[in-house]
Scaffold this motif. Structure first.
Motif, PDB file in Angstrom:
ATOM      1  N   ASP A 192      55.738  51.746  36.205  1.00 57.66           N
ATOM      2  CA  ASP A 192      54.780  50.461  36.503  1.00 57.66           C
ATOM      3  C   ASP A 192      55.302  49.363  36.121  1.00 57.66           C
ATOM      4  O   ASP A 192      55.345  48.220  37.056  1.00 57.66           O
ATOM      5  N   VAL A 193      55.502  49.203  34.842  1.00 58.15           N
ATOM      6  CA  VAL A 193      56.077  48.088  34.293  1.00 58.15           C
ATOM      7  C   VAL A 193      57.334  47.656  34.922  1.00 58.15           C
ATOM      8  O   VAL A 193      57.516  46.377  35.031  1.00 58.15           O
ATOM      9  N   LYS A 194      58.257  48.568  35.323  1.00 61.84           N
ATOM     10  CA  LYS A 194      59.680  47.890  35.918  1.00 61.84           C
ATOM     11  C   LYS A 194      59.198  47.286  37.197  1.00 61.84           C
ATOM     12  O   LYS A 194      60.236  46.519  37.876  1.00 61.84           O
ATOM     13  N   LYS A 195      58.233  47.817  37.961  1.00 56.31           N
ATOM     14  CA  LYS A 195      58.083  46.865  39.070  1.00 56.31           C
ATOM     15  C   LYS A 195      57.509  45.491  38.990  1.00 56.31           C
ATOM     16  O   LYS A 195      57.888  44.556  39.530  1.00 56.31           O
ATOM     17  N   LEU A 196      56.956  45.249  37.649  1.00 54.70           N
ATOM     18  CA  LEU A 196      56.549  44.026  37.351  1.00 54.70           C
ATOM     19  C   LEU A 196      57.912  43.202  36.828  1.00 54.70           C
ATOM     20  O   LEU A 196      57.786  42.044  37.366  1.00 54.70           O
ATOM     21  N   VAL A 197      58.703  43.798  36.243  1.00 56.59           N
ATOM     22  CA  VAL A 197      59.977  43.429  35.877  1.00 56.59           C
ATOM     23  C   VAL A 197      60.732  42.837  37.002  1.00 56.59           C
ATOM     24  O   VAL A 197      61.301  41.735  36.998  1.00 56.59           O
ATOM     25  N   THR A 198      60.795  43.741  37.747  1.00 57.86           N
ATOM     26  CA  THR A 198      61.650  43.430  38.824  1.00 57.86           C
ATOM     27  C   THR A 198      61.338  42.164  39.717  1.00 57.86           C
ATOM     28  O   THR A 198      62.205  41.471  40.273  1.00 57.86           O
ATOM     29  N   VAL A 199      59.957  41.903  40.438  1.00 58.96           N
ATOM     30  CA  VAL A 199      59.251  40.887  40.968  1.00 58.96           C
ATOM     31  C   VAL A 199      59.436  39.593  40.011  1.00 58.96           C
ATOM     32  O   VAL A 199      59.935  38.625  40.794  1.00 58.96           O
ATOM     33  N   ALA A 200      59.322  39.766  38.897  1.00 58.20           N
ATOM     34  CA  ALA A 200      59.400  38.550  37.968  1.00 58.20           C
ATOM     35  C   ALA A 200      60.943  38.161  38.052  1.00 58.20           C
ATOM     36  O   ALA A 200      61.074  36.797  38.132  1.00 58.20           O
ATOM     37  N   LYS A 201      61.960  39.069  37.939  1.00 61.43           N
ATOM     38  CA  LYS A 201      63.337  38.484  38.029  1.00 61.43           C
ATOM     39  C   LYS A 201      63.519  38.013  39.277  1.00 61.43           C
ATOM     40  O   LYS A 201      64.358  37.117  39.240  1.00 61.43           O
ATOM     41  N   LYS A 202      63.035  38.576  40.427  1.00 62.60           N
ATOM     42  CA  LYS A 202      63.460  37.842  41.703  1.00 62.60           C
ATOM     43  C   LYS A 202      62.855  36.491  41.640  1.00 62.60           C
ATOM     44  O   LYS A 202      63.875  35.692  42.363  1.00 62.60           O
ATOM     45  N   HIS A 203      61.917  35.987  40.844  1.00 64.17           N
ATOM     46  CA  HIS A 203      61.555  34.459  41.003  1.00 64.17           C
ATOM     47  C   HIS A 203      61.819  33.776  39.635  1.00 64.17           C
ATOM     48  O   HIS A 203      61.303  32.767  39.463  1.00 64.17           O
ATOM     49  N   GLU A 204      62.731  34.349  39.023  1.00 62.37           N
ATOM     50  CA  GLU A 204      63.046  33.765  37.392  1.00 62.37           C
ATOM     51  C   GLU A 204      61.877  33.418  36.748  1.00 62.37           C
ATOM     52  O   GLU A 204      61.699  32.435  36.270  1.00 62.37           O
ATOM     53  N   ILE A 205      60.933  34.374  36.793  1.00 62.32           N
ATOM     54  CA  ILE A 205      59.647  34.189  35.920  1.00 62.32           C
ATOM     55  C   ILE A 205      59.929  35.088  34.495  1.00 62.32           C
ATOM     56  O   ILE A 205      60.032  36.209  34.482  1.00 62.32           O
ATOM     57  N   LYS A 206      59.982  34.351  33.362  1.00 64.93           N
ATOM     58  CA  LYS A 206      59.757  35.091  31.942  1.00 64.93           C
ATOM     59  C   LYS A 206      58.724  35.508  31.959  1.00 64.93           C
ATOM     60  O   LYS A 206      57.353  35.127  31.844  1.00 64.93           O
ATOM     61  N   LEU A 207      58.731  37.109  31.628  1.00 66.93           N
ATOM     62  CA  LEU A 207      57.485  37.933  31.364  1.00 66.93           C
ATOM     63  C   LEU A 207      57.487  37.859  29.718  1.00 66.93           C
ATOM     64  O   LEU A 207      58.332  38.242  28.749  1.00 66.93           O
ATOM     65  N   ILE A 208      56.132  37.837  29.260  1.00 75.10           N
ATOM     66  CA  ILE A 208      55.761  37.770  27.959  1.00 75.10           C
ATOM     67  C   ILE A 208      54.714  38.652  27.435  1.00 75.10           C
ATOM     68  O   ILE A 208      53.515  38.386  28.051  1.00 75.10           O
ATOM     69  N   PRO A 209      54.859  39.923  27.413  1.00 71.87           N
ATOM     70  CA  PRO A 209      53.597  40.764  26.877  1.00 71.87           C
ATOM     71  C   PRO A 209      52.952  40.408  25.564  1.00 71.87           C
ATOM     72  O   PRO A 209      53.382  39.688  24.872  1.00 71.87           O
ATOM     73  N   GLN A 210      51.713  40.658  25.671  1.00 75.16           N
ATOM     74  CA  GLN A 210      50.736  40.168  24.330  1.00 75.16           C
ATOM     75  C   GLN A 210      49.987  41.443  24.022  1.00 75.16           C
ATOM     76  O   GLN A 210      49.521  42.420  24.734  1.00 75.16           O
ATOM     77  N   ILE A 211      49.902  41.557  22.869  1.00 82.10           N
ATOM     78  CA  ILE A 211      49.092  42.577  22.071  1.00 82.10           C
ATOM     79  C   ILE A 211      48.209  41.810  21.092  1.00 82.10           C
ATOM     80  O   ILE A 211      48.996  40.894  20.266  1.00 82.10           O
TER      81      ILE A 211
END
Length: 369
Positions: A89-108
Motif C-alpha cells: 500500500d505504502v509503495k503505491k503512495l511512494v510511486t505516485v509521489a515520485k512521479k510528481h516529485e512530491i516529498k513524502l513526510i510520514p507523521q507519528i
C-alpha cells in the motif's frame, strides 16, 4: 547599428533574461505542502488518483501523511491498528509521489496526542508505564473542560525505555516511505513536567520540551533525515494573546531558543493570518505556514509568505519556507467533500477542500505555473 554596440546589447539582454528567470525561480516557495491523515487500506487507490490528478497538477511538492499506527509495523507489531497499511500500500503512495516529485513526510504523534477523547492511543494502551500522568484516568464520556485538564495524554519524555520504542517506529516508517524527513507532531502538549511524575516533577517545562525535540532531531539527523514539528508550543500564548491552543500557556515557549536550528516548524493559524512566521524566521528556523478551512485567511497567509520572502534580507529569506494546507478529517471524508464540492453548514465555502482549491489558485497565480 554599430556591431560592438549590438553585441553589448545582446549580452545585456541575455544577462537580463537569465537574471529574470533566476528571480522567478527564487521567488517560488520552496515548500508547497498538503498535510492529511494517511488513507485507510481500502482508500489507497482512490488517494493515489487524488495525488496524481489534484496534488501533482497544482504543484504540491510536499505531502505530510499522518500515519501514526496505521501501518503494519514489523518492529512493534503490537502497536499496529487492527486495519493498517501494508508495505505494498505504502509503495503505491511512494510511486505516485515520485512521479510528481512530491516529498513524502510520514507523521507519528510524539510526546503529546497520546489519547483522544475517551480513548488511549496505541502507545499508552500497550505501554502504560510510559504515561506522564497515570493518575489521570480516562473518562467514560469525555468533556472539555474537565477537572483534570485532560485534553490529550502525553508520554513521559524521561522514561528510560520510551525512545527505544518510538525511534524504532520512526526508523521503520521513514524507511518504507523512503523519506528524508519525519513529522513528530508535538502540538498541544498540555501535560509535561507533571508534579506527580517521578522523573519530570520540578523540571523546567521548556527544557523538557526542547530536550525531547533535540533527542528526536539528533536521532533523525544520524540517518540524514530532518525533523518537522508543529510550532504552537514555541509561541508565548500570553504575550501574543494567542492563548493555550495556538500557543503555549505552560511555559514551553522558551524552548524556541533551545532546539536545533535544523528543525522545520509548521506554524498553524486557522481563524486569522497571524504572522508568527516572522518570529520563527528571526530565530533562525525555517517555517511553513499552515492553513485549514477559511479560504480568505489562507489566501492572506500565502500572500504574507511571498511578501516576507520579497522583503527580507538574504539571511532571513530562506527561513520563510512555504505554505501548507492541513486537513483534519480522514482522507476519505476530504475526498468526498472535494469531489462533491460540498458547502459548509451555512451554505458557504469555509471548508478544507474549498480552502485547498483557493489557496493553490493564489499560489499558482503568483508563481504563474
Amino acid at each position: 547599428m554599430n556591431k560592438p554596440i549590438f553585441t553589448v546589447i545582446l549580452i545585456a539582454f541575455s544577462l537580463f533574461s537569465t537574471l529574470s528567470v533566476f528571480a522567478q525561480e527564487t521567488d517560488r516557495l520552496p515548500i508547497k505542502g498538503f498535510a492529511i491523515a494517511a488513507p485507510s487500506p481500502d482508500e489507497v487507490d482512490r488517494f493515489v488518483k487524488f495525488i496524481d490528478e489534484e496534488l501533482g497538477t497544482r504543484g504540491v511538492n510536499t505531502l505530510v501523511l499522518r500515519v501514526d499506527y496505521n501501518y503494519e509495523f514489523d518492529s512493534h507489531p503490537e502497536l499496529r491498528n487492527e486495519t493498517a497499511l501494508s508495505t505494498s500500500d505504502v509503495k503505491k503512495l511512494v510511486t505516485v509521489a515520485k512521479k510528481h516529485e512530491i516529498k513524502l513526510i510520514p507523521q507519528i504523534n510524539l510526546l503529546g496526542h497520546q489519547s483522544w477523547a475517551e480513548d488511549l492511543e496505541n502507545l499508552l494502551k500497550v505501554y502504560p508505564q510510559f504515561d506522564e500522568t497515570p493518575h489521570v484516568k480516562m473518562p467514560e464520556k469525555y468533556e472539555w473542560p474537565n477537572e483534570d485538564g485532560l485534553y490529550c495524554k502525553s508520554y513521559c519524555p524521561l522514561h528510560p525505555e520510551v525512545h527505544e520504542v518510538v525511534f524504532a517506529l520512526m526508523d521503520e516508517i521513514c524507511e518504507v516511505f523512503e523519506a528524508d524527513a519525519f513529522h513528530a507532531g508535538m502540538d498541544e502538549v498540555f501535560y509535561i513536567g507533571d508534579d506527580k511524575c517521578p522523573r519530570c516533577a520540578g523540571r523546567d517545562k521548556a527544557e523538557l520540551f526542547a530536550g525531547e525535540v533535540t533527542k528526536i532531531s539528533n536521532h533523525l539527523a544520524a540517518n540524514d533525515r530532518e525533523l518537522w514539528i508543529w510550532g504552537d508550543r514555541l509561541i508565548d500564548g500570553k504575550t501574543t494573546g494567542l492563548g493555550m491552543w495556538e500557543a503555549s500557556m505552560n511555559n514551553t515557549h522558551r524552548a524556541i531558543d533551545l532546539i536545533p536550528k535544523n528543525v522545520i516548524i509548521a506554524d498553524w493559524h486557522y481563524e486569522r493570518p497571524d504572522q508568527t512566521a516572522v518570529l520563527f524566521a528571526a530565530k533562525g528556523l525555517k517555517v511553513v505556514t499552515g492553513t485549514w478551512r477559511n479560504p480568505t485567511v489562507a489566501i492572506a497567509q500565502a500572500e504574507d509568505m511571498y511578501r516576507f520572502r520579497a522583503n527580507s534580507t538574504p539571511a532571513m529569506k530562506e527561513n520563510f519556507y512555504g505554505i501548507m494546507q492541513t486537513v483534519w478529517t480522514s482522507a476519505s471524508r476530504f475526498m468526498d467533500g472535494f469531489y462533491a464540492n460540498t458547502l459548509d453548514q451555512d451554505g458557504g465555502t469555509n471548508t478544507q477542500w474549498h480552502t485547498f482549491r483557493k489557496m493553490y489558485e493564489k499560489v499558482n497565480e503568483v508563481e504563474k505555473r
